[in-house]
Design a protein around this motif. Structure first.
Motif, PDB file in Angstrom:
ATOM      1  N   TYR B  17       0.856  -1.202   0.000  1.00 33.49           N
ATOM      2  CA  TYR B  17       0.000   0.000   0.000  1.00 33.49           C
ATOM      3  C   TYR B  17       0.884   1.242   0.000  1.00 33.49           C
ATOM      4  O   TYR B  17       1.895   1.285   0.704  1.00 33.49           O
ATOM      5  N   GLU B  18       0.484   2.215  -0.788  1.00 30.46           N
ATOM      6  CA  GLU B  18       1.178   3.511  -0.786  1.00 30.46           C
ATOM      7  C   GLU B  18       0.469   4.417   0.220  1.00 30.46           C
ATOM      8  O   GLU B  18      -0.760   4.414   0.319  1.00 30.46           O
ATOM      9  N   VAL B  19       1.253   5.192   0.942  1.00 27.40           N
ATOM     10  CA  VAL B  19       0.707   6.020   2.024  1.00 27.40           C
ATOM     11  C   VAL B  19       0.833   7.505   1.669  1.00 27.40           C
ATOM     12  O   VAL B  19       1.896   7.962   1.246  1.00 27.40           O
ATOM     13  N   PHE B  20      -0.257   8.218   1.837  1.00 30.83           N
ATOM     14  CA  PHE B  20      -0.298   9.662   1.545  1.00 30.83           C
ATOM     15  C   PHE B  20      -0.759  10.402   2.799  1.00 30.83           C
ATOM     16  O   PHE B  20      -1.765  10.030   3.394  1.00 30.83           O
ATOM     17  N   VAL B  21      -0.029  11.434   3.169  1.00 27.74           N
ATOM     18  CA  VAL B  21      -0.363  12.159   4.403  1.00 27.74           C
ATOM     19  C   VAL B  21      -0.597  13.635   4.098  1.00 27.74           C
ATOM     20  O   VAL B  21       0.135  14.251   3.329  1.00 27.74           O
ATOM     21  N   HIS B  31       2.684  11.864  -0.923  1.00 28.63           N
ATOM     22  CA  HIS B  31       3.178  10.501  -0.760  1.00 28.63           C
ATOM     23  C   HIS B  31       4.322  10.489   0.240  1.00 28.63           C
ATOM     24  O   HIS B  31       5.256  11.273   0.129  1.00 28.63           O
ATOM     25  N   VAL B  32       4.242   9.598   1.235  1.00 25.64           N
ATOM     26  CA  VAL B  32       5.313   9.551   2.222  1.00 25.64           C
ATOM     27  C   VAL B  32       6.035   8.206   2.241  1.00 25.64           C
ATOM     28  O   VAL B  32       7.125   8.095   2.798  1.00 25.64           O
ATOM     29  N   GLY B  33       5.438   7.170   1.660  1.00 22.63           N
ATOM     30  CA  GLY B  33       6.090   5.873   1.660  1.00 22.63           C
ATOM     31  C   GLY B  33       5.087   4.767   1.420  1.00 22.63           C
ATOM     32  O   GLY B  33       3.968   5.023   0.970  1.00 22.63           O
ATOM     33  N   SER B  34       5.503   3.536   1.739  1.00 17.58           N
ATOM     34  CA  SER B  34       4.592   2.419   1.505  1.00 17.58           C
ATOM     35  C   SER B  34       4.757   1.393   2.615  1.00 17.58           C
ATOM     36  O   SER B  34       5.646   1.496   3.460  1.00 17.58           O
ATOM     37  N   LEU B  35       3.862   0.410   2.624  1.00 17.83           N
ATOM     38  CA  LEU B  35       3.944  -0.647   3.631  1.00 17.83           C
ATOM     39  C   LEU B  35       3.199  -1.874   3.116  1.00 17.83           C
ATOM     40  O   LEU B  35       2.518  -1.813   2.096  1.00 17.83           O
ATOM     41  N   HIS B  36       3.355  -2.986   3.819  1.00 12.58           N
ATOM     42  CA  HIS B  36       2.617  -4.214   3.479  1.00 12.58           C
ATOM     43  C   HIS B  36       1.464  -4.379   4.451  1.00 12.58           C
ATOM     44  O   HIS B  36       1.622  -4.131   5.642  1.00 12.58           O
ATOM     45  N   CYS B  50       3.113   3.819  11.738  1.00  7.92           N
ATOM     46  CA  CYS B  50       4.452   3.981  11.179  1.00  7.92           C
ATOM     47  C   CYS B  50       4.759   5.421  10.768  1.00  7.92           C
ATOM     48  O   CYS B  50       5.844   5.931  11.011  1.00  7.92           O
ATOM     49  N   TYR B  51       3.777   6.062  10.151  1.00 11.60           N
ATOM     50  CA  TYR B  51       4.061   7.363   9.522  1.00 11.60           C
ATOM     51  C   TYR B  51       3.512   8.562  10.293  1.00 11.60           C
ATOM     52  O   TYR B  51       3.779   9.696   9.944  1.00 11.60           O
ATOM     53  N   LEU B  52       2.684   8.307  11.283  1.00 10.80           N
ATOM     54  CA  LEU B  52       2.073   9.452  11.983  1.00 10.80           C
ATOM     55  C   LEU B  52       2.415   9.441  13.467  1.00 10.80           C
ATOM     56  O   LEU B  52       1.561   9.648  14.309  1.00 10.80           O
ATOM     57  N   ARG B  53       3.667   9.189  13.766  1.00  6.84           N
ATOM     58  CA  ARG B  53       4.022   9.061  15.178  1.00  6.84           C
ATOM     59  C   ARG B  53       4.436  10.373  15.809  1.00  6.84           C
ATOM     60  O   ARG B  53       4.602  10.473  17.011  1.00  6.84           O
ATOM     61  N   ARG B  54       4.661  11.375  14.966  1.00  6.27           N
ATOM     62  CA  ARG B  54       5.122  12.665  15.518  1.00  6.27           C
ATOM     63  C   ARG B  54       4.290  13.821  14.970  1.00  6.27           C
ATOM     64  O   ARG B  54       4.832  14.811  14.495  1.00  6.27           O
ATOM     65  N   SER B  55       3.005  13.676  14.999  1.00 10.52           N
ATOM     66  CA  SER B  55       2.084  14.715  14.491  1.00 10.52           C
ATOM     67  C   SER B  55       2.417  15.121  13.061  1.00 10.52           C
ATOM     68  O   SER B  55       2.431  16.297  12.737  1.00 10.52           O
ATOM     69  N   GLU B  56       2.750  14.118  12.247  1.00 14.10           N
ATOM     70  CA  GLU B  56       3.099  14.444  10.862  1.00 14.10           C
ATOM     71  C   GLU B  56       1.903  14.890  10.042  1.00 14.10           C
ATOM     72  O   GLU B  56       2.071  15.471   8.972  1.00 14.10           O
ATOM     73  N   GLY B  57       0.708  14.575  10.505  1.00  7.34           N
ATOM     74  CA  GLY B  57      -0.408  14.929   9.637  1.00  7.34           C
ATOM     75  C   GLY B  57      -1.761  14.874  10.310  1.00  7.34           C
ATOM     76  O   GLY B  57      -1.901  14.413  11.442  1.00  7.34           O
ATOM     77  N   VAL B  58      -2.744  15.381   9.579  1.00  6.88           N
ATOM     78  CA  VAL B  58      -4.119  15.405  10.086  1.00  6.88           C
ATOM     79  C   VAL B  58      -5.002  14.451   9.305  1.00  6.88           C
ATOM     80  O   VAL B  58      -6.171  14.269   9.626  1.00  6.88           O
ATOM     81  N   SER B  59      -4.457  13.839   8.249  1.00  6.46           N
ATOM     82  CA  SER B  59      -5.251  12.924   7.445  1.00  6.46           C
ATOM     83  C   SER B  59      -4.303  11.984   6.711  1.00  6.46           C
ATOM     84  O   SER B  59      -3.205  12.389   6.311  1.00  6.46           O
ATOM     85  N   VAL B  60      -4.718  10.733   6.565  1.00 11.95           N
ATOM     86  CA  VAL B  60      -3.860   9.781   5.854  1.00 11.95           C
ATOM     87  C   VAL B  60      -4.698   8.951   4.888  1.00 11.95           C
ATOM     88  O   VAL B  60      -5.824   8.570   5.198  1.00 11.95           O
ATOM     89  N   TRP B  61      -4.148   8.731   3.699  1.00 13.88           N
ATOM     90  CA  TRP B  61      -4.786   7.870   2.700  1.00 13.88           C
ATOM     91  C   TRP B  61      -3.877   6.677   2.469  1.00 13.88           C
ATOM     92  O   TRP B  61      -2.642   6.820   2.430  1.00 13.88           O
ATOM     93  N   VAL B  62      -4.470   5.502   2.280  1.00 17.05           N
ATOM     94  CA  VAL B  62      -3.694   4.361   1.804  1.00 17.05           C
ATOM     95  C   VAL B  62      -4.320   3.877   0.503  1.00 17.05           C
ATOM     96  O   VAL B  62      -5.545   3.831   0.376  1.00 17.05           O
ATOM     97  N   VAL B  63      -3.472   3.573  -0.461  1.00 20.19           N
ATOM     98  CA  VAL B  63      -3.942   3.129  -1.774  1.00 20.19           C
ATOM     99  C   VAL B  63      -3.129   1.902  -2.162  1.00 20.19           C
ATOM    100  O   VAL B  63      -1.892   1.923  -2.079  1.00 20.19           O
TER     101      VAL B  63
END
Lengths: 318, 103
Positions: B17-21, B31-36, B50-63
């Motif tokens: 999955y590709e991750v968008f924040v 796009h910030v990265g991907s994961l399984h 994985c990607y939102l551990r330090r207040s990196e964002g207010v919304s996340v999409w996985v595709v």
């Protein structure tokens, strides 16, 4: 009917607006906010699309290959801007076909300036300079609108719009420094487009039906009259550089206010054109309907191709 | 994706999955990265962990990566024309008198 949940959501919404935060498509928003946005954004989208007609009128008759290439590029940009804005409007839960239907039945409006004809080549210059110039003043302000997708569309559009006004001014500058006939043509096009360009900012603040709520919700960030004055103040020196007569004899620098005074707009004309009685209203909508109908075979071909591909896929997996 | 990569994923029963924040309201998702992950729902949770551990964002999409139709970088020159032969599409192409040049 407003439920308890809605009341809580309303508080959250109000807090976001007050905090200068953007509203995003999946957020709760008041129905009236959504409706107001759909009205304003679709009107904006329709303006981009209908606005291609008056300029498109001159593509085949541009005076040089360079001018033709420039005009083609500009009109192509406007089509793209229409697409950005339609897509952003659709994020509010309305479909493209509903939007087109509203335009074609006259329920939705578009900028009234596009209901005026482009009589000479100088109109192409005047439109780029004055109409795009007025649109840019408005759009720069709207980059800070409270609805996220609208704001992002405005930022993208402003970036692409930068050459539109300059190519228009370049046309005007060349004509104004050309033969007496060319200069007269530039003067005439400016005189005709000046008032409709000022009307693009809408009615006076005191008469604007949608302004109050729109400002409160930060859909609009600056008032019609404020933006119109800003446009006048930046445009008058540009007229001086062209060496043309002022299109409005009442334009005069007001030392005290630090801005230009100017004459009153003919509001009767404004409302007549908005309500369908402008010189080209009928023609613009008729052409839009025709283009839409003439394009039906393309949409049909796309559907047929997609069905064919689907059938092929199913055959393969069967 | 190569067949080998696809096979590996199948073996693990995990999809990429590709991750968008969206770092802040009003900004685009980036796009910030991907994961399984084994499902979109799980992908969303992993993305959060994985990607939102330090207040990196207010919304996340996985595709799902396989749902993305992408251009190929080696073909980009044939696919996208920067139209460098049309400089008139840029504001800087137009030379205006100095006193109105801020247009």
């Amino acid at each position: 009917m407003q439920t308890v949940d809605d009341a809580a959501a309303q508080i959250e919404f109000d807090r976001r607006i007050a905090d200068e935060q953007k509203i995003e498509p999946t957020d709760w928003m008041p129905d009236a906010y959504r409706k107001n946005l759909i009205r304003q954004m679709s009107q904006h989208a329709h303006s981009e699309v209908i606005g291609m007609q008056p300029e498109g009128n001159w593509i085949t008759r541009a005076p040089s290959l360079r001018r033709k290439a420039v005009l083609l590029s500009k009109v192509q940009d406007e089509a793209g801007h229409g697409l950005y804005l339609y897509s952003a409007t659709e994020s509010l839960g309305i479909t493209r076909s509903e939007l087109i239907e509203a335009l074609q039945t006259g329920v939705a409006k578009y900028a009234s300036i596009f209901n005026y004809p482009t009589l000479t080549w100088a109109d192409v210059g005047a439109i780029g300079w004055l109409v795009d110039g007025a649109a840019i003043v408005n759009q720069i302000s709207l980059q800070r609108t409270s609805y996220g997708p609208y704001s992002r569309a405005m930022i993208r559009i402003c970036k692409e719009e930068s050459f539109h006004q300059r190519q228009g001014y370049e046309i005007m500058y060349e004509l104004a420094h050309g033969s007496p006939e060319q200069k007269a043509m530039a003067q005439d096009a400016m005189n005709r487009n000046w008032w409709p360009a000022l009307m693009m900012f809408g009615p006076h603040d005191s008469d604007s039906a949608h302004s109050g709520k729109s400002m409160q919700w930060k859909i609009k960030r600056q008032s019609n009259d404020y933006l119109r004055q800003k446009f006048i103040d930046q445009t008058v020196p540009q007229i001086e550089v062209l060496g043309l007569e002022m299109p409005d004899p009442e334009i005069k620098w007001n030392e005290e206010l630090g801005q230009y005074d100017s004459g009153e707009i003919n509001w009767e004309e404004f409302y007549q054109v908005i309500n369908g009685s402008g010189p080209c209203n009928y023609q613009r909508l008729k052409h839009h309907k025709k283009a839409h109908q003439d394009g039906e075979w393309v949409r049909e071909a796309v559907r047929a191709y997609s069905e064919k591909q689907q059938a092929k896929k199913e055959q393969k997996s069967a | 994706m190569s067949e080998q990569q696809a096979a590996n994923i199948n073996q693990e029963h995990l999809a990429v999955y590709e991750v968008f924040v969206r770092s802040n309201r009003g900004l685009d998702h980036k796009h910030v990265g991907s994961l399984h992950a084994e499902s979109p729902e799980h992908a969303l949770m992993y993305a959060r962990d994985c990607y939102l551990r330090r207040s990196e964002g207010v919304s996340v999409w996985v595709v799902k990566s396989t749902d993305i139709t992408a251009s190929q970088e080696e073909d980009i020159a044939n696919f996208v024309d920067p139209m460098d032969d049309k400089p008139y599409r840029h504001a800087t192409h137009y030379v205006l008198p100095d006193n109105v040049n801020n247009m």
